[in-house]
Design a protein around this motif. Sequence first.
Motif, PDB file in Angstrom:
ATOM      1  N   PRO A 138     -28.660  31.359 -12.012  1.00  0.00           N
ATOM      2  CA  PRO A 138     -27.261  31.773 -11.943  1.00  0.00           C
ATOM      3  C   PRO A 138     -26.325  30.654 -12.403  1.00  0.00           C
ATOM      4  O   PRO A 138     -25.265  30.915 -12.952  1.00  0.00           O
ATOM      5  CB  PRO A 138     -27.045  32.097 -10.465  1.00  0.00           C
ATOM      6  N   ASP A 139     -26.724  29.395 -12.188  1.00  0.00           N
ATOM      7  CA  ASP A 139     -25.982  28.224 -12.666  1.00  0.00           C
ATOM      8  C   ASP A 139     -26.983  27.073 -12.789  1.00  0.00           C
ATOM      9  O   ASP A 139     -28.165  27.230 -12.483  1.00  0.00           O
ATOM     10  CB  ASP A 139     -24.816  27.875 -11.732  1.00  0.00           C
ATOM     11  N   GLN A 157     -27.772  40.433 -12.922  1.00  0.00           N
ATOM     12  CA  GLN A 157     -26.699  40.501 -13.918  1.00  0.00           C
ATOM     13  C   GLN A 157     -26.904  39.583 -15.115  1.00  0.00           C
ATOM     14  O   GLN A 157     -26.194  39.696 -16.109  1.00  0.00           O
ATOM     15  CB  GLN A 157     -25.355  40.157 -13.250  1.00  0.00           C
ATOM     16  N   LEU A 158     -27.852  38.660 -15.029  1.00  0.00           N
ATOM     17  CA  LEU A 158     -28.040  37.665 -16.089  1.00  0.00           C
ATOM     18  C   LEU A 158     -28.681  38.280 -17.333  1.00  0.00           C
ATOM     19  O   LEU A 158     -29.538  39.163 -17.228  1.00  0.00           O
ATOM     20  CB  LEU A 158     -28.925  36.520 -15.591  1.00  0.00           C
ATOM     21  N   GLN A 215     -28.650  39.047  -6.329  1.00  0.00           N
ATOM     22  CA  GLN A 215     -27.708  39.957  -6.993  1.00  0.00           C
ATOM     23  C   GLN A 215     -27.279  39.386  -8.341  1.00  0.00           C
ATOM     24  O   GLN A 215     -27.209  40.115  -9.339  1.00  0.00           O
ATOM     25  CB  GLN A 215     -26.479  40.189  -6.114  1.00  0.00           C
ATOM     26  N   GLN A 216     -26.994  38.093  -8.392  1.00  0.00           N
ATOM     27  CA  GLN A 216     -26.607  37.452  -9.644  1.00  0.00           C
ATOM     28  C   GLN A 216     -27.745  37.486 -10.657  1.00  0.00           C
ATOM     29  O   GLN A 216     -27.506  37.655 -11.858  1.00  0.00           O
ATOM     30  CB  GLN A 216     -26.156  36.015  -9.387  1.00  0.00           C
ATOM     31  N   LEU A 219     -27.017  36.688  -2.475  1.00  0.00           N
ATOM     32  CA  LEU A 219     -26.084  36.615  -3.604  1.00  0.00           C
ATOM     33  C   LEU A 219     -26.808  36.165  -4.872  1.00  0.00           C
ATOM     34  O   LEU A 219     -26.585  36.718  -5.954  1.00  0.00           O
ATOM     35  CB  LEU A 219     -24.931  35.659  -3.281  1.00  0.00           C
ATOM     36  N   ALA A 220     -27.685  35.180  -4.769  1.00  0.00           N
ATOM     37  CA  ALA A 220     -28.438  34.694  -5.937  1.00  0.00           C
ATOM     38  C   ALA A 220     -29.297  35.810  -6.528  1.00  0.00           C
ATOM     39  O   ALA A 220     -29.393  35.938  -7.750  1.00  0.00           O
ATOM     40  CB  ALA A 220     -29.297  33.493  -5.558  1.00  0.00           C
TER      41      ALA A 220
END
Length: 181
Positions: free
Chosen positions: A154-155, A62-63, A58-59, A55-56
């Motif tokens: 991502p965060d 998108q950044l 994939q994220q 998931l990270a």
Amino acid sequence: MSRDDTAASTSGEEGNLMAATTRILTCGAAALSLTALAVPGGASAAEPPTPEARLAVQQLQQLPEIDPSGSPDMSDYRRAFFRIGDAQCEIGPNGGLAGCGMVPRSAPDGAMATMSASYQAGRFEGTAPRQRPETVQLGAGQKTGNEGSECGRPDAARLVCTTGPHGFLLVTSGTGYATFW
């Protein structure tokens, strides 16, 4: 003309050597083919081992990207530099080294950085990336890259870096942990 006919038409030891070399090359090619079939996605495929790491990654895609600070120093081999807080980070071009001078509290004693490269899975290192005084800050929700290698956040609690088929996910919240592939 078959391989055996070619070997027979060559005289003496040279013919025997050619036939033996042909058999070795044929066996080696077959072994490589079997290796590629045995590893899902081929022999060079490496995939993040956990759903959270996948998931990270994939994220990361998108950044929004910011430009890293490139080094004019030729001894840096076109590395790009950035910071996360006080931690110095670097990304080499073309699947080179990517990493940061930060580790989770759960890292082994002596670990000073989390690194990866296209030719080697992520790992902890005992030396930190080179220090560069003028580097950009990579904030939460941003990524940066250098010719095929990327690092992003991502965060605020996660850093993910990919370089070629390898990479790492570094989680800094709590005691933190790292996932390597």
